[in-house]
Design a protein around this motif. Structure first.
Motif, PDB file in Angstrom:
ATOM      1  N   LEU A   1       2.232  11.579   4.492  1.00 52.36           N
ATOM      2  CA  LEU A   1       1.507  10.710   5.417  1.00 52.36           C
ATOM      3  C   LEU A   1       0.007  10.691   5.110  1.00 52.36           C
ATOM      4  O   LEU A   1      -0.639   9.648   5.225  1.00 52.36           O
ATOM      5  CB  LEU A   1       1.752  11.146   6.860  1.00 52.36           C
ATOM      6  CG  LEU A   1       3.165  10.902   7.405  1.00 52.36           C
ATOM      7  CD1 LEU A   1       3.282  11.450   8.813  1.00 52.36           C
ATOM      8  CD2 LEU A   1       3.507   9.407   7.382  1.00 52.36           C
ATOM      9  N   LYS A   2      -0.536  11.813   4.706  1.00 54.30           N
ATOM     10  CA  LYS A   2      -1.958  11.874   4.363  1.00 54.30           C
ATOM     11  C   LYS A   2      -2.239  10.980   3.163  1.00 54.30           C
ATOM     12  O   LYS A   2      -3.251  10.261   3.127  1.00 54.30           O
ATOM     13  CB  LYS A   2      -2.376  13.308   4.063  1.00 54.30           C
ATOM     14  CG  LYS A   2      -3.857  13.452   3.741  1.00 54.30           C
ATOM     15  CD  LYS A   2      -4.222  14.901   3.471  1.00 54.30           C
ATOM     16  CE  LYS A   2      -5.707  15.028   3.128  1.00 54.30           C
ATOM     17  NZ  LYS A   2      -6.087  16.440   2.836  1.00 54.30           N
ATOM     18  N   ILE A   3      -1.336  11.006   2.188  1.00 55.65           N
ATOM     19  CA  ILE A   3      -1.506  10.174   1.002  1.00 55.65           C
ATOM     20  C   ILE A   3      -1.498   8.692   1.382  1.00 55.65           C
ATOM     21  O   ILE A   3      -2.321   7.904   0.912  1.00 55.65           O
ATOM     22  CB  ILE A   3      -0.390  10.472  -0.021  1.00 55.65           C
ATOM     23  CG1 ILE A   3      -0.499  11.905  -0.526  1.00 55.65           C
ATOM     24  CG2 ILE A   3      -0.454   9.502  -1.194  1.00 55.65           C
ATOM     25  CD1 ILE A   3       0.683  12.334  -1.359  1.00 55.65           C
ATOM     26  N   TYR A   4      -0.566   8.326   2.257  1.00 59.04           N
ATOM     27  CA  TYR A   4      -0.473   6.924   2.675  1.00 59.04           C
ATOM     28  C   TYR A   4      -1.726   6.515   3.448  1.00 59.04           C
ATOM     29  O   TYR A   4      -2.308   5.453   3.198  1.00 59.04           O
ATOM     30  CB  TYR A   4       0.771   6.721   3.543  1.00 59.04           C
ATOM     31  CG  TYR A   4       1.252   5.278   3.632  1.00 59.04           C
ATOM     32  CD1 TYR A   4       0.413   4.204   3.346  1.00 59.04           C
ATOM     33  CD2 TYR A   4       2.562   4.984   4.002  1.00 59.04           C
ATOM     34  CE1 TYR A   4       0.858   2.892   3.423  1.00 59.04           C
ATOM     35  CE2 TYR A   4       3.025   3.675   4.077  1.00 59.04           C
ATOM     36  CZ  TYR A   4       2.168   2.635   3.796  1.00 59.04           C
ATOM     37  OH  TYR A   4       2.612   1.339   3.866  1.00 59.04           O
ATOM     38  N   ASN A   5      -2.143   7.365   4.360  1.00 55.01           N
ATOM     39  CA  ASN A   5      -3.300   7.015   5.187  1.00 55.01           C
ATOM     40  C   ASN A   5      -4.560   6.802   4.340  1.00 55.01           C
ATOM     41  O   ASN A   5      -5.400   5.959   4.655  1.00 55.01           O
ATOM     42  CB  ASN A   5      -3.552   8.108   6.232  1.00 55.01           C
ATOM     43  CG  ASN A   5      -4.522   7.664   7.310  1.00 55.01           C
ATOM     44  OD1 ASN A   5      -4.383   6.585   7.872  1.00 55.01           O
ATOM     45  ND2 ASN A   5      -5.512   8.492   7.597  1.00 55.01           N
ATOM     46  N   GLU A   6      -4.674   7.555   3.267  1.00 56.87           N
ATOM     47  CA  GLU A   6      -5.843   7.413   2.398  1.00 56.87           C
ATOM     48  C   GLU A   6      -5.870   6.068   1.681  1.00 56.87           C
ATOM     49  O   GLU A   6      -6.941   5.601   1.269  1.00 56.87           O
ATOM     50  CB  GLU A   6      -5.867   8.557   1.374  1.00 56.87           C
ATOM     51  CG  GLU A   6      -6.175   9.920   1.992  1.00 56.87           C
ATOM     52  CD  GLU A   6      -6.041  11.053   0.998  1.00 56.87           C
ATOM     53  OE1 GLU A   6      -5.514  10.800  -0.110  1.00 56.87           O
ATOM     54  OE2 GLU A   6      -6.441  12.185   1.328  1.00 56.87           O
TER      55      GLU A   6
ATOM     56  N   SER B   1       0.811  -1.228   0.000  1.00 60.96           N
ATOM     57  CA  SER B   1       0.000   0.000   0.000  1.00 60.96           C
ATOM     58  C   SER B   1       0.836   1.266   0.000  1.00 60.96           C
ATOM     59  O   SER B   1       0.295   2.378  -0.011  1.00 60.96           O
ATOM     60  CB  SER B   1      -0.945   0.003   1.208  1.00 60.96           C
ATOM     61  OG  SER B   1      -1.865  -1.067   1.137  1.00 60.96           O
ATOM     62  N   THR B   2       2.160   1.127   0.032  1.00 61.01           N
ATOM     63  CA  THR B   2       3.035   2.298   0.049  1.00 61.01           C
ATOM     64  C   THR B   2       2.828   3.146  -1.205  1.00 61.01           C
ATOM     65  O   THR B   2       2.916   2.635  -2.323  1.00 61.01           O
ATOM     66  CB  THR B   2       4.507   1.867   0.118  1.00 61.01           C
ATOM     67  OG1 THR B   2       4.713   1.036   1.263  1.00 61.01           O
ATOM     68  CG2 THR B   2       5.414   3.082   0.205  1.00 61.01           C
ATOM     69  N   PRO B   3       2.562   4.457  -1.069  1.00 61.01           N
ATOM     70  CA  PRO B   3       2.377   5.331  -2.243  1.00 61.01           C
ATOM     71  C   PRO B   3       3.629   5.369  -3.108  1.00 61.01           C
ATOM     72  O   PRO B   3       4.752   5.448  -2.613  1.00 61.01           O
ATOM     73  CB  PRO B   3       2.097   6.701  -1.611  1.00 61.01           C
ATOM     74  CG  PRO B   3       1.565   6.392  -0.254  1.00 61.01           C
ATOM     75  CD  PRO B   3       2.310   5.175   0.196  1.00 61.01           C
ATOM     76  N   GLN B   4       3.428   5.297  -4.407  1.00 59.47           N
ATOM     77  CA  GLN B   4       4.536   5.359  -5.342  1.00 59.47           C
ATOM     78  C   GLN B   4       4.682   6.747  -5.965  1.00 59.47           C
ATOM     79  O   GLN B   4       5.734   7.100  -6.489  1.00 59.47           O
ATOM     80  CB  GLN B   4       4.353   4.308  -6.439  1.00 59.47           C
ATOM     81  CG  GLN B   4       4.343   2.874  -5.912  1.00 59.47           C
ATOM     82  CD  GLN B   4       5.610   2.560  -5.116  1.00 59.47           C
ATOM     83  OE1 GLN B   4       6.717   2.565  -5.659  1.00 59.47           O
ATOM     84  NE2 GLN B   4       5.456   2.304  -3.826  1.00 59.47           N
ATOM     85  N   THR B   5       3.602   7.532  -5.889  1.00 60.20           N
ATOM     86  CA  THR B   5       3.629   8.923  -6.337  1.00 60.20           C
ATOM     87  C   THR B   5       3.261   9.799  -5.152  1.00 60.20           C
ATOM     88  O   THR B   5       2.204   9.619  -4.542  1.00 60.20           O
ATOM     89  CB  THR B   5       2.637   9.165  -7.484  1.00 60.20           C
ATOM     90  OG1 THR B   5       2.965   8.296  -8.571  1.00 60.20           O
ATOM     91  CG2 THR B   5       2.707  10.608  -7.955  1.00 60.20           C
ATOM     92  N   ILE B   6       4.144  10.733  -4.825  1.00 60.88           N
ATOM     93  CA  ILE B   6       3.924  11.564  -3.639  1.00 60.88           C
ATOM     94  C   ILE B   6       3.767  13.018  -4.038  1.00 60.88           C
ATOM     95  O   ILE B   6       4.701  13.651  -4.514  1.00 60.88           O
ATOM     96  CB  ILE B   6       5.103  11.409  -2.644  1.00 60.88           C
ATOM     97  CG1 ILE B   6       5.296   9.923  -2.288  1.00 60.88           C
ATOM     98  CG2 ILE B   6       4.857  12.228  -1.395  1.00 60.88           C
ATOM     99  CD1 ILE B   6       6.528   9.658  -1.465  1.00 60.88           C
ATOM    100  N   GLU B   7       2.578  13.530  -3.829  1.00 57.45           N
ATOM    101  CA  GLU B   7       2.292  14.944  -4.075  1.00 57.45           C
ATOM    102  C   GLU B   7       1.510  15.483  -2.889  1.00 57.45           C
ATOM    103  O   GLU B   7       0.421  15.008  -2.597  1.00 57.45           O
ATOM    104  CB  GLU B   7       1.479  15.110  -5.363  1.00 57.45           C
ATOM    105  CG  GLU B   7       2.223  14.669  -6.626  1.00 57.45           C
ATOM    106  CD  GLU B   7       1.378  14.848  -7.867  1.00 57.45           C
ATOM    107  OE1 GLU B   7       0.206  15.287  -7.717  1.00 57.45           O
ATOM    108  OE2 GLU B   7       1.851  14.548  -8.975  1.00 57.45           O
ATOM    109  N   GLY B   8       2.089  16.453  -2.216  1.00 58.12           N
ATOM    110  CA  GLY B   8       1.426  16.995  -1.043  1.00 58.12           C
ATOM    111  C   GLY B   8       1.944  16.342   0.227  1.00 58.12           C
ATOM    112  O   GLY B   8       3.127  15.994   0.336  1.00 58.12           O
ATOM    113  N   ASN B   9       1.048  16.138   1.203  1.00 58.70           N
ATOM    114  CA  ASN B   9       1.421  15.577   2.503  1.00 58.70           C
ATOM    115  C   ASN B   9       1.638  14.062   2.358  1.00 58.70           C
ATOM    116  O   ASN B   9       0.687  13.311   2.124  1.00 58.70           O
ATOM    117  CB  ASN B   9       0.311  15.847   3.521  1.00 58.70           C
ATOM    118  CG  ASN B   9       0.696  15.399   4.925  1.00 58.70           C
ATOM    119  OD1 ASN B   9       1.344  14.386   5.109  1.00 58.70           O
ATOM    120  ND2 ASN B   9       0.279  16.181   5.915  1.00 58.70           N
TER     121      ASN B   9
END
Length: 342
Positions: free
Chosen positions: A232-237, A222-230
Motif C-alpha cells: 500500500l505504501k508503494i501504491y500511495n507513493e 498507477s497500479t505498481p507492477q513491482t512490489i517490494e516492501g509495503n
C-alpha cells in the motif's frame, strides 16, 4: 450524478414532447434543448435521469414524467388518450425503452403477467379488482418504492425475467415480496459456491470490487507492477496529484489527493474526471479531454469519485466508496472521516 448516465448504447437524437425538443438515451436519461431565441433555463442542456416522485415513484423532470418522454422517443407518440406507459417490470424508475410500452389501462392488467399476478394476489381475482379496485382483500402487496431504482440493461433484463417467472409460478420467493433479489440473476444450486466479490481489471495486479452485475474491467494505470516492501505504501507513493488513476471507455480520472485510512489497512483516493461531454455538429455527444477544450472548465464542478484501495490475495482491489457521483465537498468530508490526516 448517477452512474447510469454513463452507460448507454443508443441515443435518440430528436423527440418532440409537449412543445419541447429532447435528446433521449437508451438508459432512460433525457436532455432538454434550449428553446430557440430564449434564455437558457436551469434544466436545459444537461443529461439527467431526474428525481423520483415520493408519492407515485415515477421519475419526474420539471412538470413532466420521464417515462412518457422516453416512450415517445423510442416508441412513437401516445396512440390515444386511453394509452398509458406500462413499466413492464413494474419498476417505476426503470425507464429503459425495452421496459416501456404504450398500452391501455385494461391491457396493462390483462397483458402484463407481472401486473396481473400482483392484482390477483392482492384482490383474489380480476373480477374482484374490476368490481371494486379500492377494496383489496390481501393487505399491502408493495406500496413503497424503496426497491425501485434506475438500472443497467442486464439488471433490467434480470428483473423482468425474475418477475415473470414469479408470475408464472404463482408464489413469491422467500426473503420478501419485491426487493433487491429481482435485479439478480436467477439463483440455482450450481451457483451456491462462494465467488470472489471482485473482478480482474485490465491492468496487471489490479482488481475492482463488484458493484453492479455488468461491471466492465477498467484500467488503473498507477497500479505498481513491482512490489517490494509495503504494497500500500508503494501504491500511495505513485498517486501524485494529476496522475491518471482510472481509465474507461469515456476517458480518464486523475488523482486529487490520497491518504491512508486511520487503521493503515487501506488507501482512500479522491479523483476527478479529466473530460467533459460535448455535443458535436452531428448531434452526437462525445467525451472531450480537458486539455482539448478551448474554454475554461471549473475543476470543482467536474464529477469526483472516492475510491478505497486494499491489498487482498496479492491484488490491489479498488472499491468505490459511494455508488454514483456526489458533490465534491461531500466527498471531501467523507474522505476526512476515513483517513489519518483528512
Amino acid at each position: 450524478m448517477n452512474y447510469i448516465l454513463d452507460i448507454f448504447d443508443e441515443e435518440k437524437k430528436t423527440c418532440e414532447y409537449r412543445g419541447e425538443i429532447y435528446h433521449v438515451k437508451d438508459n432512460g436519461s433525457i436532455y432538454r434543448c434550449r428553446k430557440p431565441g430564449k434564455r437558457k433555463r436551469p434544466l436545459d442542456e444537461k443529461w439527467t435521469l431526474e428525481n423520483p416522485c415520493k408519492q407515485k415513484g415515477y421519475m419526474n423532470f420539471s412538470s413532466e414524467t420521464v417515462h412518457r418522454i422516453v416512450a415517445t422517443a423510442f416508441h412513437g407518440k401516445q396512440p390515444s388518450e386511453k394509452h398509458i406507459v406500462d413499466h413492464i417490470d413494474t419498476n417505476k424508475k426503470n425507464n429503459r425503452p425495452e421496459n416501456l410500452r404504450w398500452i391501455t389501462r385494461l391491457e396493462n392488467i390483462l397483458l402484463n403477467p407481472i401486473t396481473l399476478s400482483r392484482i390477483i394476489f392482492k384482490y383474489g381475482s380480476i373480477d374482484n379488482f374490476l368490481t371494486n379496485p379500492s377494496n383489496p382483500i390481501d393487505g399491502e402487496l408493495e406500496q413503497n418504492f424503496d426497491w425501485m431504482r434506475t438500472v443497467t440493461k442486464e439488471e433490467s433484463d434480470n428483473a423482468r425475467n425474475n418477475l415473470t417467472n414469479w408470475a408464472k409460478e404463482g408464489k413469491i420467493p422467500t426473503g420478501g415480496q419485491l426487493g433487491e433479489w429481482i435485479f439478480n440473476q436467477k439463483i440455482t444450486q450450481t451457483q451456491s459456491i462462494p465467488q470472489p466479490n471482485y473482478i480482474m481489471s485490465k491492468t496487471p495486479n489490479a482488481a475492482q470490487r463488484i458493484i453492479f452485475h455488468n461491471d466492465i474491467p477498467n484500467e488503473f494505470p498507477s497500479t505498481p507492477q513491482t512490489i517490494e516492501g509495503n504494497p500500500l505504501k508503494i501504491y500511495n507513493e505513485s498517486l501524485k496529484e494529476g496522475t491518471t488513476f482510472f481509465r474507461n471507455h469515456n476517458g480518464e480520472y486523475v488523482v486529487v489527493k490520497s491518504e491512508f485510512s486511520k487503521d493503515g489497512q487501506s488507501i482512500y483516493v479522491i479523483t476527478r474526471a479529466d473530460y467533459v461531454w460535448r455535443e458535436q455538429d452531428d448531434g452526437e455527444y462525445i467525451p472531450v479531454p480537458i486539455t482539448e477544450l478551448k474554454e475554461k472548465v471549473s475543476i470543482e464542478d467536474l464529477p469526483h469519485v472516492l475510491t478505497e484501495i486494499t491489498y487482498e490475495n496479492d491484488l490491489y482491489v479498488h472499491s468505490k466508496v459511494e455508488s454514483g457521483f456526489h458533490p465534491t465537498e461531500e466527498l471531501k468530508e467523507i474522505f476526512k472521516g476515513y483517513t489519518k490526516k483528512g
